[in-house]
Design a protein around this motif. Structure first.
Motif, PDB file in Angstrom:
ATOM      1  N   HIS A 137      36.379  32.317  46.916  1.00  0.00           N
ATOM      2  CA  HIS A 137      35.867  33.536  47.523  1.00  0.00           C
ATOM      3  C   HIS A 137      36.377  34.735  46.732  1.00  0.00           C
ATOM      4  O   HIS A 137      37.574  34.853  46.468  1.00  0.00           O
ATOM      5  N   VAL A 138      35.469  35.621  46.367  1.00  0.00           N
ATOM      6  CA  VAL A 138      35.801  36.775  45.533  1.00  0.00           C
ATOM      7  C   VAL A 138      35.495  38.061  46.295  1.00  0.00           C
ATOM      8  O   VAL A 138      34.408  38.214  46.864  1.00  0.00           O
ATOM      9  N   PHE A 139      36.467  38.988  46.301  1.00  0.00           N
ATOM     10  CA  PHE A 139      36.297  40.301  46.922  1.00  0.00           C
ATOM     11  C   PHE A 139      36.370  41.361  45.829  1.00  0.00           C
ATOM     12  O   PHE A 139      37.325  41.408  45.062  1.00  0.00           O
ATOM     13  N   VAL A 140      35.336  42.201  45.738  1.00  0.00           N
ATOM     14  CA  VAL A 140      35.282  43.266  44.735  1.00  0.00           C
ATOM     15  C   VAL A 140      35.202  44.606  45.451  1.00  0.00           C
ATOM     16  O   VAL A 140      34.338  44.798  46.313  1.00  0.00           O
ATOM     17  N   ASN A 141      36.095  45.513  45.098  1.00  0.00           N
ATOM     18  CA  ASN A 141      36.069  46.864  45.656  1.00  0.00           C
ATOM     19  C   ASN A 141      36.036  47.872  44.517  1.00  0.00           C
ATOM     20  O   ASN A 141      36.925  47.879  43.667  1.00  0.00           O
ATOM     21  N   PHE A 142      34.984  48.698  44.507  1.00  0.00           N
ATOM     22  CA  PHE A 142      34.820  49.686  43.438  1.00  0.00           C
ATOM     23  C   PHE A 142      34.730  51.076  44.040  1.00  0.00           C
ATOM     24  O   PHE A 142      34.001  51.307  45.005  1.00  0.00           O
ATOM     25  N   VAL A 143      35.466  52.036  43.430  1.00  0.00           N
ATOM     26  CA  VAL A 143      35.493  53.416  43.910  1.00  0.00           C
ATOM     27  C   VAL A 143      35.304  54.366  42.735  1.00  0.00           C
ATOM     28  O   VAL A 143      36.057  54.312  41.755  1.00  0.00           O
ATOM     29  N   ASP A 144      34.302  55.250  42.813  1.00  0.00           N
ATOM     30  CA  ASP A 144      34.107  56.272  41.784  1.00  0.00           C
ATOM     31  C   ASP A 144      32.934  57.157  42.187  1.00  0.00           C
ATOM     32  O   ASP A 144      32.446  57.088  43.312  1.00  0.00           O
ATOM     33  N   HIS A 145      32.451  57.972  41.255  1.00  0.00           N
ATOM     34  CA  HIS A 145      31.241  58.766  41.461  1.00  0.00           C
ATOM     35  C   HIS A 145      30.019  57.894  41.168  1.00  0.00           C
ATOM     36  O   HIS A 145      30.127  56.866  40.490  1.00  0.00           O
ATOM     37  N   GLY A 146      28.867  58.334  41.654  1.00  0.00           N
ATOM     38  CA  GLY A 146      27.661  57.562  41.416  1.00  0.00           C
ATOM     39  C   GLY A 146      26.426  58.437  41.335  1.00  0.00           C
ATOM     40  O   GLY A 146      26.473  59.642  41.603  1.00  0.00           O
ATOM     41  N   ALA A 147      25.318  57.827  40.978  1.00  0.00           N
ATOM     42  CA  ALA A 147      24.014  58.473  40.877  1.00  0.00           C
ATOM     43  C   ALA A 147      22.979  57.368  41.016  1.00  0.00           C
ATOM     44  O   ALA A 147      23.344  56.183  41.097  1.00  0.00           O
ATOM     45  N   PRO A 148      21.688  57.693  41.041  1.00  0.00           N
ATOM     46  CA  PRO A 148      20.697  56.619  41.155  1.00  0.00           C
ATOM     47  C   PRO A 148      20.873  55.554  40.072  1.00  0.00           C
ATOM     48  O   PRO A 148      20.877  55.849  38.884  1.00  0.00           O
ATOM     49  N   GLY A 149      21.072  54.318  40.510  1.00  0.00           N
ATOM     50  CA  GLY A 149      21.108  53.195  39.583  1.00  0.00           C
ATOM     51  C   GLY A 149      22.300  53.128  38.661  1.00  0.00           C
ATOM     52  O   GLY A 149      22.290  52.363  37.696  1.00  0.00           O
ATOM     53  N   LEU A 150      23.366  53.877  38.955  1.00  0.00           N
ATOM     54  CA  LEU A 150      24.546  53.801  38.088  1.00  0.00           C
ATOM     55  C   LEU A 150      25.792  54.272  38.827  1.00  0.00           C
ATOM     56  O   LEU A 150      25.722  54.954  39.846  1.00  0.00           O
ATOM     57  N   ILE A 151      26.925  53.874  38.277  1.00  0.00           N
ATOM     58  CA  ILE A 151      28.225  54.341  38.759  1.00  0.00           C
ATOM     59  C   ILE A 151      28.978  54.905  37.564  1.00  0.00           C
ATOM     60  O   ILE A 151      29.039  54.275  36.505  1.00  0.00           O
ATOM     61  N   ALA A 152      29.531  56.099  37.732  1.00  0.00           N
ATOM     62  CA  ALA A 152      30.378  56.663  36.684  1.00  0.00           C
ATOM     63  C   ALA A 152      31.615  55.788  36.547  1.00  0.00           C
ATOM     64  O   ALA A 152      32.184  55.340  37.533  1.00  0.00           O
ATOM     65  N   PHE A 153      32.018  55.551  35.299  1.00  0.00           N
ATOM     66  CA  PHE A 153      33.089  54.568  35.059  1.00  0.00           C
ATOM     67  C   PHE A 153      33.895  55.058  33.874  1.00  0.00           C
ATOM     68  O   PHE A 153      33.560  54.798  32.724  1.00  0.00           O
ATOM     69  N   GLY A 154      34.967  55.823  34.148  1.00  0.00           N
ATOM     70  CA  GLY A 154      35.720  56.416  33.055  1.00  0.00           C
ATOM     71  C   GLY A 154      34.860  57.466  32.367  1.00  0.00           C
ATOM     72  O   GLY A 154      34.404  58.417  32.990  1.00  0.00           O
ATOM     73  N   SER A 155      34.584  57.274  31.079  1.00  0.00           N
ATOM     74  CA  SER A 155      33.742  58.212  30.330  1.00  0.00           C
ATOM     75  C   SER A 155      32.337  57.659  30.117  1.00  0.00           C
ATOM     76  O   SER A 155      31.546  58.230  29.366  1.00  0.00           O
ATOM     77  N   LYS A 156      32.011  56.538  30.798  1.00  0.00           N
ATOM     78  CA  LYS A 156      30.723  55.878  30.595  1.00  0.00           C
ATOM     79  C   LYS A 156      30.066  55.561  31.935  1.00  0.00           C
ATOM     80  O   LYS A 156      30.574  55.930  32.981  1.00  0.00           O
ATOM     81  N   PHE A 157      28.960  54.856  31.891  1.00  0.00           N
ATOM     82  CA  PHE A 157      28.227  54.471  33.089  1.00  0.00           C
ATOM     83  C   PHE A 157      28.180  52.948  33.220  1.00  0.00           C
ATOM     84  O   PHE A 157      27.998  52.238  32.231  1.00  0.00           O
ATOM     85  N   LEU A 158      28.304  52.481  34.462  1.00  0.00           N
ATOM     86  CA  LEU A 158      27.966  51.100  34.796  1.00  0.00           C
ATOM     87  C   LEU A 158      26.582  51.145  35.432  1.00  0.00           C
ATOM     88  O   LEU A 158      26.397  51.743  36.491  1.00  0.00           O
TER      89      LEU A 158
END
Length: 436
Positions: A137-158
């Protein structure tokens, strides 16, 4: 040969049965993608999440943590080495083991961690990746800024499409038995909506906001002059702190968080039948008795503000708290600069949109007003990356107010505006104005 195979058959069956019935191991991946003091709350959320899964029995060696780690010992921190996630709350930073820091907090590294690409992470941070198996069983928790279809991730986008392909690969490679994902970001529902998270691969996800709205920061601290948490994250974690997770289902926690978060629409995606499973199956099954947190918790909705207004609110607080006229004047200058940046951001997007559609005022108006669902990822992803790299003055990843305007690029793509026209408009804006 046949006799040997028949002789081995009971052993093969026994091994298979043991693997199928084996108690699942629990893994957690916890990520805060942002940096900077005004983003204090993101790392505070991540540290709190770490404390929850540790308290509930997931061992350190099965928790992978990514965070910039510039808050605990930041010069603006009045309690060096400590981070809190609510007013007068406990230190959530103590004991947190961080695998990836600073520039290592990167979308490519995150996807390698999820997919178990150990070779790809050699020489980067701790090098640790998910080594979970088909029963785990895997639990993933992600916190950051976001926009349509992407999440800000450091200096780049996921991008949602990249996360989608990685999850499918994890399923194909049997990297988990069941997986749960909690995402704190503006417009975070857009990471999973429109079949981006299939219902038949045993993944259940909840998000802080629907595909078109902001998530909200909360707990403004007048001493630290920043927000301590985010409403959605605070709600699920404070629930996990006070509940017996072995008797609370994922659906129950989701319903509590949705009901208690009145600033945005908390959403759920994927295999919703997994909601009948206990939260403990993902946040840890501690077999030892422990005291649950029964302390009164302040209502995070009271002082909550949209993510894009956080910096504005912090500067306004600093103006009112300034002890000298010179200090007040300096903070007012910063506030006025931020207001100018926001105006320029609006002008930049409107200018690019206008050039993209040959200055047709009616179409420009429609694009600036409508909110179409994102379906054309093959158009949207390269365009947003082009804007990020070719309009550096916009500071897109760090400019949460700018992220709120990427819906215009969704509208351009969904209207089948040629990519070359949009990219040309970005180039023209960079050449002919000082907006980029």
């Amino acid at each position: 040969m046949v006799r040997k195979l028949l002789a081995l058959l009971p052993l093969i069956v026994a091994v298979y049965a043991r693997s199928v019935n084996e108690e699942p191991k629990h893994w957690a991946v916890i990520v805060a993608g942002s940096n900077g003091w005004y983003n204090y709350r993101h790392q505070a959320d991540a540290c709190h999440a770490y404390q929850i899964v540790r308290k509930n029995g997931i061992p350190e060696e099965r928790i992978i943590t990514m965070m910039y780690d510039d808050i605990a010992y930041n010069e603006e921190n009045p309690t060096p080495g400590k981070i809190i996630n609510r007013p007068d709350g406990p230190d959530v930073y103590e004991g947190v083991k961080i695998d990836y820091r600073k520039e290592e907090v990167d979308p490519k590294n995150f996807l390698k961690v999820l997919s178990g690409d150990k070779e790809g992470m050699v020489g980067i941070g701790s090098g640790r990746v998910l080594e979970s198996g088909p029963n785990d069983h895997v639990f993933v928790n992600f916190v950051d800024h976001g926009a349509p279809g992407l999440i800000a991730f450091g200096s780049k986008f996921l991008h949602a499409s990249d996360l989608h392909h990685t999850i499918l690969k994890m399923h194909k490679d049997k990297r988990y038995g069941k997986m749960v994902i909690y995402v704190e970001a503006c417009e975070s529902g857009s990471m999973f909506t429109n079949n981006l998270l299939p219902k038949d691969i045993n993944v259940f996800a909840t998000t802080a906001a629907n595909p078109h709205e902001s998530s909200y920061a909360c707990y403004m601290d007048k001493v630290r002059k920043t927000f301590l948490g985010d409403v959605y994250s605070v709600r699920w974690m404070e629930d996990s702190d006070r509940e017996d997770l072995s008797t609370e289902t994922l659906t129950k926690q989701f319903e509590i968080v949705r009901r208690e978060t009145n600033t945005s629409h908390v959403m759920e995606y994927g295999n919703l039948t997994m909601g009948d499973m206990d939260v403990a199956e993902f946040q840890g099954k501690n077999t030892q008795m422990h005291i649950f947190d029964k302390m009164p918790i302040p209502n995070p909705n009271v002082d909550a503000v949209p993510s894009e207004d956080v910096e504005m609110n912090i500067l306004q607080l600093k103006v009112t708290q300034a002890k000298t006229e010179s200090e007040r004047g300096l903070e007012k200058q910063k506030l006025e600069h931020l207001k100018n940046t926001r105006r320029r951001t609006e002008e930049t997007f409107k200018h690019i949109v206008a050039l993209s559609v040959n200055n047709n005022k009616d179409i420009v108006y429609d694009i600036m007003m409508e909110r179409r669902p994102l379906l054309s990822h093959d158009c949207y992803k390269p365009i947003t990356e082009y804007l990020r790299t070719n309009c550096p003055g916009l500071n897109l990843v760090q400019n949460d107010y700018a992220l709120r305007h990427l819906y215009t690029f969704v509208n351009l793509c969904e209207r089948r505006t040629p990519q070359e026209a949009i990219m040309g408009a970005i180039d023209k804006t960079a050449e002919d104005t000082d907006l980029c």
